[in-house]
Scaffold this motif. Structure first.
Motif, short mmCIF file in Angstrom:
data_model
loop_
_atom_site.label_atom_id
_atom_site.label_comp_id
_atom_site.label_asym_id
_atom_site.label_seq_id
_atom_site.Cartn_x
_atom_site.Cartn_y
_atom_site.Cartn_z
N ARG A 51 35.41 32.46 48.57
CA ARG A 51 35.28 33.31 49.72
C ARG A 51 35.14 34.78 49.08
NH1 ARG A 51 38.69 30.00 52.38
NH2 ARG A 51 40.50 31.46 52.45
N ASN A 52 36.06 35.24 48.30
CA ASN A 52 36.09 36.62 47.68
C ASN A 52 35.02 36.83 46.93
OD1 ASN A 52 38.28 37.40 49.28
ND2 ASN A 52 39.63 37.10 47.77
N MET A 53 34.33 35.81 46.22
CA MET A 53 33.30 35.74 45.47
C MET A 53 32.10 36.10 46.41
SD MET A 53 33.38 33.03 42.35
CE MET A 53 34.81 32.24 42.19
N GLY A 108 49.46 33.24 31.95
CA GLY A 108 48.09 32.90 32.44
C GLY A 108 47.30 34.07 32.28
N ILE A 109 46.01 33.66 33.17
CA ILE A 109 45.23 34.67 33.27
C ILE A 109 45.57 35.66 34.66
CG2 ILE A 109 42.67 35.16 34.01
CD1 ILE A 109 42.18 32.17 33.17
N ALA A 110 45.56 36.92 34.25
CA ALA A 110 46.32 37.79 35.06
C ALA A 110 45.04 38.28 36.10
CB ALA A 110 46.79 39.05 34.40
N VAL A 111 45.31 37.99 37.34
CA VAL A 111 44.34 38.15 38.38
C VAL A 111 45.20 39.18 39.60
CG1 VAL A 111 43.17 36.07 38.36
CG2 VAL A 111 45.04 36.08 40.01
N ASP A 112 44.67 39.88 40.22
CA ASP A 112 45.00 40.74 41.37
C ASP A 112 45.36 39.84 42.70
OD1 ASP A 112 42.52 40.48 42.63
OD2 ASP A 112 41.85 42.43 42.30
N SER A 113 45.62 40.40 43.84
CA SER A 113 45.88 39.72 44.69
C SER A 113 44.69 38.79 45.62
CB SER A 113 46.52 40.69 46.11
OG SER A 113 45.67 41.57 46.54
N SER A 165 39.15 35.42 24.63
CA SER A 165 37.89 35.80 23.86
C SER A 165 37.10 36.47 24.97
CB SER A 165 37.41 34.36 23.38
OG SER A 165 36.90 33.61 24.63
N ALA A 166 37.20 36.40 26.04
CA ALA A 166 36.26 37.18 26.93
C ALA A 166 36.88 38.40 27.15
CB ALA A 166 36.08 36.31 28.13
N GLY A 167 38.10 38.74 26.88
CA GLY A 167 38.76 40.03 27.04
C GLY A 167 39.35 40.29 28.05
N LEU A 168 39.68 39.03 28.87
CA LEU A 168 40.61 39.07 30.11
C LEU A 168 42.19 39.40 29.89
CD1 LEU A 168 38.90 36.26 32.22
CD2 LEU A 168 38.25 38.57 32.05
N ALA A 169 42.56 39.98 30.70
CA ALA A 169 44.06 40.38 30.55
C ALA A 169 44.74 39.02 30.87
CB ALA A 169 44.79 41.27 31.68
N ILE A 170 45.85 38.75 30.00
CA ILE A 170 46.63 37.56 30.06
C ILE A 170 48.06 37.94 30.32
CG2 ILE A 170 47.48 35.34 28.78
CD1 ILE A 170 44.42 35.62 29.36
N ASN A 171 48.84 37.24 31.16
CA ASN A 171 50.05 37.40 31.44
C ASN A 171 50.61 36.22 32.14
OD1 ASN A 171 52.84 38.35 32.55
ND2 ASN A 171 52.11 40.25 33.38
N ASP A 174 38.13 41.66 34.67
CA ASP A 174 37.00 41.97 34.81
C ASP A 174 36.60 41.74 36.17
OD1 ASP A 174 34.02 41.72 34.93
OD2 ASP A 174 33.86 41.03 33.02
N LYS A 175 36.10 42.47 37.02
CA LYS A 175 35.87 42.46 38.58
C LYS A 175 34.93 41.42 38.86
CE LYS A 175 32.39 45.96 38.88
NZ LYS A 175 31.96 47.62 39.62
N HIS A 176 34.04 41.14 38.00
CA HIS A 176 32.98 40.11 38.05
C HIS A 176 33.68 38.36 37.77
CE1 HIS A 176 30.28 43.17 38.72
NE2 HIS A 176 30.40 43.72 37.53
#
Length: 174
Positions: free
Chosen positions: A70-72, A20-25, A12-18, A31-33
């Protein structure tokens, strides 16, 4: 039995799903935030050619949660931990480091007392994973050493892995 990640809020927030929630490394979503960590997200594993995986294990969730925090805060660190799982089955403990998918061969090392480890090797000899079972903590030290070899993308000789005369710690020093 498996598990299905609950992704309705992310969708519903428009995040990519694959798977599960698709994230980068770095555990950042589309959404970069927004970051995601643990069982709910799938991420690329450089150690396995960038293949996207989702791990359902407490250690992964713990490591990813700390890394996401840490990344946040601006660290920009990549998730590089080797997957690790364990299960107690009555008097025996099963431990697995790495992912065996893509293995071209499997070799076995007997540890005595009914304990053994299976090493899963890629066609090029790279150690992909190690699976051990034995009473109590009989396999723990060897699985930890195998985990370090996997992280280094080591290519030990199969004969070294099967021989109880060759210490895995020696292979780490090589």
């Amino acid at each position: 039995i498996g598990a299905t990640p609950v992704t309705a809020l992310a969708e519903s927030a428009g995040l990519a799903i694959n798977n599960g929630i698709a994230v980068d490394s770095r555990l950042r979503t589309s959404d970069k935030h927004i970051f995601a960590a643990g069982d709910c997200c799938s991420f690329p594993m450089a150690l396995y050619g960038g293949r996207r995986v989702r791990l359902e294990a407490w250690r992964n969730a713990q490591e990813q949660g700390a890394l996401a925090a840490r990344n946040m805060l601006g660290a920009e660190l990549e998730h590089t931990a080797v997957p690790w799982f364990w299960s107690d089955q009555y008097d025996f403990t099963l431990q697995i480091a790495g992912l065996p998918e893509g293995a071209a061969s499997v070799v076995r090392r007997d540890l005595g007392g009914g304990a053994f480890i299976l090493f899963h090797l890629a066609a090029d000899g790279q150690l992909l994973s190690a699976s051990g079972i034995g009473p109590g903590n009989a396999v723990a030290r060897n699985i930890r050493l195998a985990e370090m070899l996997i992280a280094r993308q080591a290519r030990p000789e199969p004969s070294e892995l099967t021989s109880s005369d060759v210490k895995l710690k020696k292979l780490l020093a090589a």
